[in-house]
Design a protein around this motif. Sequence first.
Motif, PDB file in Angstrom:
ATOM      1  N   UNK A 148       0.894  -1.182  -0.008  1.00  8.60           N
ATOM      2  CA  UNK A 148       0.036   0.042   0.020  1.00  8.60           C
ATOM      3  C   UNK A 148       0.756   1.287  -0.108  1.00  8.60           C
ATOM      4  N   UNK A 149       1.914   1.290   0.746  1.00  9.45           N
ATOM      5  CA  UNK A 149       2.854   2.278   0.585  1.00  9.45           C
ATOM      6  C   UNK A 149       3.763   2.523  -0.541  1.00  9.45           C
ATOM      7  N   UNK A 150       4.112   1.522  -1.089  1.00 11.45           N
ATOM      8  CA  UNK A 150       5.058   1.308  -2.390  1.00 11.45           C
ATOM      9  C   UNK A 150       4.331   2.004  -3.537  1.00 11.45           C
ATOM     10  N   UNK A 151       3.039   1.156  -3.536  1.00  9.69           N
ATOM     11  CA  UNK A 151       2.003   1.414  -4.790  1.00  9.69           C
ATOM     12  C   UNK A 151       1.351   2.413  -4.550  1.00  9.69           C
ATOM     13  N   UNK A 152       1.321   3.184  -3.600  1.00  7.63           N
ATOM     14  CA  UNK A 152       0.625   4.465  -3.514  1.00  7.63           C
ATOM     15  C   UNK A 152      -1.055   4.143  -3.648  1.00  7.63           C
ATOM     16  N   UNK A 153      -1.426   3.139  -3.430  1.00  4.64           N
ATOM     17  CA  UNK A 153      -2.758   2.503  -3.554  1.00  4.64           C
ATOM     18  C   UNK A 153      -3.484   2.440  -2.294  1.00  4.64           C
ATOM     19  N   UNK A 154      -4.869   3.246  -2.339  1.00  2.83           N
ATOM     20  CA  UNK A 154      -5.458   3.259  -0.823  1.00  2.83           C
ATOM     21  C   UNK A 154      -6.199   1.701  -0.607  1.00  2.83           C
ATOM     22  N   UNK A 155      -6.404   1.090  -2.197  1.00  7.24           N
ATOM     23  CA  UNK A 155      -7.038  -0.013  -1.988  1.00  7.24           C
ATOM     24  C   UNK A 155      -5.968  -1.085  -1.195  1.00  7.24           C
ATOM     25  N   UNK A 156      -4.729  -1.134  -1.512  1.00  9.60           N
ATOM     26  CA  UNK A 156      -3.679  -2.149  -0.801  1.00  9.60           C
ATOM     27  C   UNK A 156      -3.545  -1.517   0.721  1.00  9.60           C
ATOM     28  N   UNK A 158       8.696  -7.778   2.727  1.00  3.71           N
ATOM     29  CA  UNK A 158       8.745  -6.314   2.740  1.00  3.71           C
ATOM     30  C   UNK A 158       9.680  -5.815   1.554  1.00  3.71           C
ATOM     31  N   UNK A 159      10.816  -6.506   1.287  1.00  3.59           N
ATOM     32  CA  UNK A 159      11.665  -6.389   0.431  1.00  3.59           C
ATOM     33  C   UNK A 159      10.990  -6.612  -0.899  1.00  3.59           C
ATOM     34  N   UNK A 160      10.288  -7.620  -1.048  1.00  8.86           N
ATOM     35  CA  UNK A 160       9.708  -8.054  -2.481  1.00  8.86           C
ATOM     36  C   UNK A 160       8.744  -7.081  -2.932  1.00  8.86           C
ATOM     37  N   UNK A 161       8.090  -6.313  -1.863  1.00  5.19           N
ATOM     38  CA  UNK A 161       7.196  -5.479  -2.167  1.00  5.19           C
ATOM     39  C   UNK A 161       7.557  -4.239  -2.960  1.00  5.19           C
ATOM     40  N   UNK A 162       8.867  -4.039  -2.681  1.00  2.41           N
ATOM     41  CA  UNK A 162       9.513  -2.828  -3.155  1.00  2.41           C
ATOM     42  C   UNK A 162      10.226  -3.365  -4.395  1.00  2.41           C
ATOM     43  N   UNK A 163      10.784  -4.325  -4.503  1.00  2.00           N
ATOM     44  CA  UNK A 163      11.416  -4.708  -5.725  1.00  2.00           C
ATOM     45  C   UNK A 163      10.565  -5.005  -6.737  1.00  2.00           C
ATOM     46  N   UNK A 164       9.283  -5.661  -6.651  1.00  2.00           N
ATOM     47  CA  UNK A 164       8.279  -5.987  -7.590  1.00  2.00           C
ATOM     48  C   UNK A 164       7.302  -5.172  -7.503  1.00  2.00           C
ATOM     49  N   UNK A 165       7.521  -4.017  -7.367  1.00  2.00           N
ATOM     50  CA  UNK A 165       6.318  -3.099  -7.299  1.00  2.00           C
ATOM     51  C   UNK A 165       5.890  -2.758  -8.709  1.00  2.00           C
ATOM     52  N   UNK A 166       4.792  -2.328  -8.893  1.00  2.00           N
ATOM     53  CA  UNK A 166       4.324  -1.800 -10.227  1.00  2.00           C
ATOM     54  C   UNK A 166       4.780  -0.458 -10.657  1.00  2.00           C
TER      55      UNK A 166
END
Length: 208
Positions: free
Chosen positions: A135-143, A181-189
């Motif tokens: 939700x943080x790295x994708x700037x997504x309110x849904x996430x 946590x790291x994967x969410x950053x590495x594989x962000x949209x």
Amino acid sequence: MRFGTEAFYASIGRAFVVMCAFVPLLFAIEFLDQLNNHRLDLDGGIKPHEIDGLDGILFAPFLHDGYEHVLANSTPLILLGTFVLAAGTARFLLTTAFIALVAGVGVWFIGDAGTVVIGASGVIFGYLGVILMRGVVDHSLWHIAVGVLIGLLYGWQIIGVLPGEEGISWQGHLCGFIGGLVAAVLFRRRRPRAVEQADPLELDPEPS
């Protein structure tokens, strides 16, 4: 994929079906393991600090210590996995592989010598980390909303990353969570960069 659209709900539905279909595979593997007197656990588990235990990094997430162990992991695996998979198959596969690698290598390095570590818990904690961070790295309110919901439902499990109950690999939980946590950053949209067009009036005229 925008929240509330038909595509959104279709993606969630497909991901849920896939995750539900995966759980019987874990039960089937446990069935075969029990037929072989738990040889799969012994041969395919992670053995910390032992070279012949490195292959467990690949196999350990599919192995469990009995049907109760599989059942205990099934619900969080389906729920968390559904939200991670709904974001895209490629991202899901890369994320899962990365989490399993980080969790497995971490267990091999800092796990207790003389033990055999098995189970999908490391991946599950990794999925928890992915959802909370995405939700943080994708700037997504849904996430972000999903992260809050998952935090309320499973946030208490964060204590599983700390030394506690004997026979439970807190090292796998901790390393899996960090891997998520790291994967969410590495594989962000990746957001496409806006293409800037030059003002024709600012172009230098070429000599004719």
